[in-house]
Design a protein around this motif. Structure first.
Motif, PDB file in Angstrom:
ATOM      1  N   LEU A 193       0.842  -1.209   0.000  1.00  0.00           N
ATOM      2  CA  LEU A 193       0.000   0.000   0.000  1.00  0.00           C
ATOM      3  C   LEU A 193       0.875   1.256   0.000  1.00  0.00           C
ATOM      4  O   LEU A 193       0.534   2.260  -0.632  1.00  0.00           O
ATOM      5  CB  LEU A 193      -0.926  -0.004   1.226  1.00  0.00           C
ATOM      6  CG  LEU A 193      -2.069  -1.034   1.194  1.00  0.00           C
ATOM      7  CD1 LEU A 193      -2.721  -1.172   2.559  1.00  0.00           C
ATOM      8  CD2 LEU A 193      -3.103  -0.661   0.125  1.00  0.00           C
ATOM      9  N   ILE A 194       1.986   1.195   0.712  1.00  0.00           N
ATOM     10  CA  ILE A 194       2.877   2.360   0.786  1.00  0.00           C
ATOM     11  C   ILE A 194       3.730   2.494  -0.477  1.00  0.00           C
ATOM     12  O   ILE A 194       3.771   3.554  -1.103  1.00  0.00           O
ATOM     13  CB  ILE A 194       3.781   2.254   2.034  1.00  0.00           C
ATOM     14  CG1 ILE A 194       2.931   2.415   3.309  1.00  0.00           C
ATOM     15  CG2 ILE A 194       4.885   3.307   2.001  1.00  0.00           C
ATOM     16  CD1 ILE A 194       3.668   2.072   4.581  1.00  0.00           C
ATOM     17  N   SER A 197       0.970   1.981  -3.846  1.00  0.00           N
ATOM     18  CA  SER A 197      -0.205   2.853  -3.949  1.00  0.00           C
ATOM     19  C   SER A 197       0.045   4.235  -3.368  1.00  0.00           C
ATOM     20  O   SER A 197      -0.845   5.085  -3.360  1.00  0.00           O
ATOM     21  CB  SER A 197      -1.405   2.229  -3.236  1.00  0.00           C
ATOM     22  OG  SER A 197      -1.834   1.082  -3.908  1.00  0.00           O
ATOM     23  N   LEU A 199       0.323   5.266  -0.294  1.00  0.00           N
ATOM     24  CA  LEU A 199      -0.307   5.636   0.983  1.00  0.00           C
ATOM     25  C   LEU A 199       0.774   5.989   2.017  1.00  0.00           C
ATOM     26  O   LEU A 199       1.906   5.522   1.920  1.00  0.00           O
ATOM     27  CB  LEU A 199      -1.143   4.461   1.515  1.00  0.00           C
ATOM     28  CG  LEU A 199      -2.632   4.409   1.130  1.00  0.00           C
ATOM     29  CD1 LEU A 199      -2.787   4.332  -0.374  1.00  0.00           C
ATOM     30  CD2 LEU A 199      -3.311   3.215   1.800  1.00  0.00           C
ATOM     31  N   THR A 200       0.404   6.808   2.979  1.00  0.00           N
ATOM     32  CA  THR A 200       1.316   7.048   4.112  1.00  0.00           C
ATOM     33  C   THR A 200       1.175   5.864   5.071  1.00  0.00           C
ATOM     34  O   THR A 200       0.166   5.141   5.015  1.00  0.00           O
ATOM     35  CB  THR A 200       0.933   8.336   4.869  1.00  0.00           C
ATOM     36  OG1 THR A 200      -0.364   8.140   5.459  1.00  0.00           O
ATOM     37  CG2 THR A 200       0.904   9.547   3.959  1.00  0.00           C
ATOM     38  N   ILE A 202       0.324   5.859   8.115  1.00  0.00           N
ATOM     39  CA  ILE A 202      -0.917   6.020   8.880  1.00  0.00           C
ATOM     40  C   ILE A 202      -2.117   5.577   8.043  1.00  0.00           C
ATOM     41  O   ILE A 202      -3.004   4.868   8.534  1.00  0.00           O
ATOM     42  CB  ILE A 202      -1.109   7.501   9.321  1.00  0.00           C
ATOM     43  CG1 ILE A 202       0.086   7.987  10.150  1.00  0.00           C
ATOM     44  CG2 ILE A 202      -2.428   7.684  10.061  1.00  0.00           C
ATOM     45  CD1 ILE A 202       0.148   7.474  11.571  1.00  0.00           C
ATOM     46  N   GLN A 203      -2.119   5.981   6.769  1.00  0.00           N
ATOM     47  CA  GLN A 203      -3.229   5.593   5.892  1.00  0.00           C
ATOM     48  C   GLN A 203      -3.268   4.082   5.679  1.00  0.00           C
ATOM     49  O   GLN A 203      -4.337   3.466   5.711  1.00  0.00           O
ATOM     50  CB  GLN A 203      -3.081   6.291   4.523  1.00  0.00           C
ATOM     51  CG  GLN A 203      -3.388   7.787   4.568  1.00  0.00           C
ATOM     52  CD  GLN A 203      -3.015   8.484   3.268  1.00  0.00           C
ATOM     53  OE1 GLN A 203      -2.036   8.105   2.598  1.00  0.00           O
ATOM     54  NE2 GLN A 203      -3.779   9.500   2.899  1.00  0.00           N
ATOM     55  N   ALA A 204      -2.075   3.491   5.479  1.00  0.00           N
ATOM     56  CA  ALA A 204      -2.013   2.036   5.264  1.00  0.00           C
ATOM     57  C   ALA A 204      -2.530   1.299   6.495  1.00  0.00           C
ATOM     58  O   ALA A 204      -3.284   0.326   6.391  1.00  0.00           O
ATOM     59  CB  ALA A 204      -0.582   1.613   4.949  1.00  0.00           C
ATOM     60  N   GLN A 205      -2.141   1.805   7.668  1.00  0.00           N
ATOM     61  CA  GLN A 205      -2.587   1.201   8.925  1.00  0.00           C
ATOM     62  C   GLN A 205      -4.107   1.261   9.041  1.00  0.00           C
ATOM     63  O   GLN A 205      -4.752   0.287   9.406  1.00  0.00           O
ATOM     64  CB  GLN A 205      -1.932   1.947  10.080  1.00  0.00           C
ATOM     65  CG  GLN A 205      -1.959   1.210  11.393  1.00  0.00           C
ATOM     66  CD  GLN A 205      -1.373   2.046  12.533  1.00  0.00           C
ATOM     67  OE1 GLN A 205      -0.846   3.145  12.315  1.00  0.00           O
ATOM     68  NE2 GLN A 205      -1.471   1.519  13.725  1.00  0.00           N
ATOM     69  N   GLY A 206      -4.652   2.431   8.686  1.00  0.00           N
ATOM     70  CA  GLY A 206      -6.098   2.613   8.744  1.00  0.00           C
ATOM     71  C   GLY A 206      -6.819   1.675   7.792  1.00  0.00           C
ATOM     72  O   GLY A 206      -7.831   1.054   8.136  1.00  0.00           O
ATOM     73  N   ARG A 207      -6.248   1.547   6.604  1.00  0.00           N
ATOM     74  CA  ARG A 207      -6.852   0.674   5.589  1.00  0.00           C
ATOM     75  C   ARG A 207      -6.907  -0.781   6.062  1.00  0.00           C
ATOM     76  O   ARG A 207      -7.837  -1.515   5.722  1.00  0.00           O
ATOM     77  CB  ARG A 207      -6.014   0.783   4.308  1.00  0.00           C
ATOM     78  CG  ARG A 207      -6.413  -0.116   3.170  1.00  0.00           C
ATOM     79  CD  ARG A 207      -7.626   0.440   2.413  1.00  0.00           C
ATOM     80  NE  ARG A 207      -8.269  -0.602   1.639  1.00  0.00           N
ATOM     81  CZ  ARG A 207      -7.855  -1.017   0.450  1.00  0.00           C
ATOM     82  NH1 ARG A 207      -6.825  -0.422  -0.112  1.00  0.00           N
ATOM     83  NH2 ARG A 207      -8.476  -1.985  -0.185  1.00  0.00           N
ATOM     84  N   GLN A 209      -6.952  -1.825   9.263  1.00  0.00           N
ATOM     85  CA  GLN A 209      -7.579  -2.011  10.574  1.00  0.00           C
ATOM     86  C   GLN A 209      -8.824  -2.894  10.454  1.00  0.00           C
ATOM     87  O   GLN A 209      -9.679  -2.654   9.603  1.00  0.00           O
ATOM     88  CB  GLN A 209      -7.974  -0.647  11.150  1.00  0.00           C
ATOM     89  CG  GLN A 209      -8.211  -0.668  12.637  1.00  0.00           C
ATOM     90  CD  GLN A 209      -7.719   0.613  13.303  1.00  0.00           C
ATOM     91  OE1 GLN A 209      -7.948   1.710  12.775  1.00  0.00           O
ATOM     92  NE2 GLN A 209      -7.058   0.496  14.437  1.00  0.00           N
TER      93      GLN A 209
END
Ligand SMILES: *[C@@H]1O[C@H](CO)[C@@H](O)[C@H](O)[C@H]1NC(C)=O
Ligand SMILES: *[C@H]1O[C@H](CO)[C@@H](O)[C@H](O)[C@H]1NC(C)=O
Ligand SMILES: [Mg+2]
Length: 298
Positions: A193-194, A197, A199-200, A202-207, A209
């Protein structure tokens, strides 16, 4: 009184060196016995008889260590191979280790149930494993990280855990391999994802979760065209080290007829070495195939 000249020892000029030595050594002995009681302050850390003794090492703050040394994400094959080289060294240098399992920055070593190495003292098992492993890590670093200097000395913590039965030991190793699977699947998607794609973290972590394994496999497949089951086994399963007979070919100078002097000959001999496998150890198949690992007398 001096035995040889019958005057007070303090004033005796004729004390022979034999008597002097005996006198001095008596003094040392008395001093030693006076202080020796402090030995009783040492705790008895004998490992319970007939249990499997497991020493697990874990890299100290390896998150930072990996960043500083530019480890590839989500996994670095050089780092994993170096860990395995260190574990092989531990198995070869120390006594009675029957199997080892490693993943990420950790390695577990299993001593045979009836080992009496260092009278089964936990601190001896643990410190020998940790120091041999850490010095090997530094010693072999340059063979695995040719272009990457070692920037500071790494450390490893150790713990000793006893497992009373074959089943609890197998369950322990299964637990570590399941941990490898869960972490590796997560990290593979997280870094895709990072890296792919944009993503940061934090965003990857959120995705990720609340996602289940199936969801993660699906993200990998549909978004990155990655079939997780085709990722290298070393990353998905970790590394098992077991003793295997290996044919070793070495070249040797052979002495004999003068006309053949200095000739080298290939000599094959069989050695038992810790050999790495990246296979499943959770199912029964592995243990059925290698019954000698848990065998009492092997
Ligand atoms: C553990 O397993 C080994 C290998 O199958 C077997 O030889 C041994 O008897 C088992 N030990 C116990 C205590 O069941
Ligand atoms: C691990 O990293 C290597 C590069 O070092 C890469 O080729 C491999 O695909 C990665 N494995 C996973 C499971 O992503
Ligand atoms: Mg760690």
């Amino acid at each position: 009184m001096c035995a040889s000249c019958n005057v007070k020892v303090r004033n005796c000029l004729g004390v022979t060196s034999v008597i002097l030595r005996r006198f001095l050594s008596l003094g040392v002995t008395m001093a030693k016995s006076k202080f020796e009681y402090v030995r009783d302050f040492e705790a008895d850390d004998t490992c319970l008889a007939h249990c499997w003794v497991v020493v697990r090492l874990d890299g100290r703050n390896f998150h930072r260590f990996a960043e500083k040394h530019n480890f590839a994400k989500p996994n670095d094959s050089r780092a994993l191979h170096l860990m395995t080289k260190c574990a092989q060294t531990v198995m070869e240098e120390l006594d009675d280790i029957v199997i080892a399992y490693g993943q990420s920055d950790e390695y577990s070593f299993v001593f045979k149930r009836k080992s009496n190495w260092f009278k089964r003292r936990a601190s001896k098992f643990m410190t020998h494993v940790a120091s041999q492993f850490a010095s090997s890590y530094v010693f072999y670093w340059r063979y695995y990280f040719e272009d990457q200097p070692l920037l500071y000395p790494p450390g490893f913590d150790g713990r000793v855990v006893l497992y009373p039965t074959n089943q609890t030991l197998k369950d322990y190793l299964s637990w570590r391999q399941a941990d490898c699977h869960i972490n590796n699947l997560y990290n593979t998607v997280f870094w895709a994802l990072i890296q792919k794609s944009g993503l940061t973290p934090i965003q990857a972590q959120g995705r990720l979760q609340g996602t289940l394994a199936a969801d993660k496999n699906e993200i990998l497949f549909s978004e990155f065209n990655v079939n997780y089951n085709h990722e290298p086994l070393m990353y998905r399963k970790g590394t098992v080290l077991i003793w295997q007979k290996v044919d070793e070919v070495t070249t040797k100078e052979v002495k004999l007829p003068a006309e053949m002097e200095g000739r080298k000959m290939a000599v094959t001999r069989t050695r038992t070495k810790p050999v790495p496998f990246h296979c499943d150890i959770i199912g029964d198949a592995f243990w059925k195939k290698h019954p000698e690992i848990l065998d009492e007398d092997s």
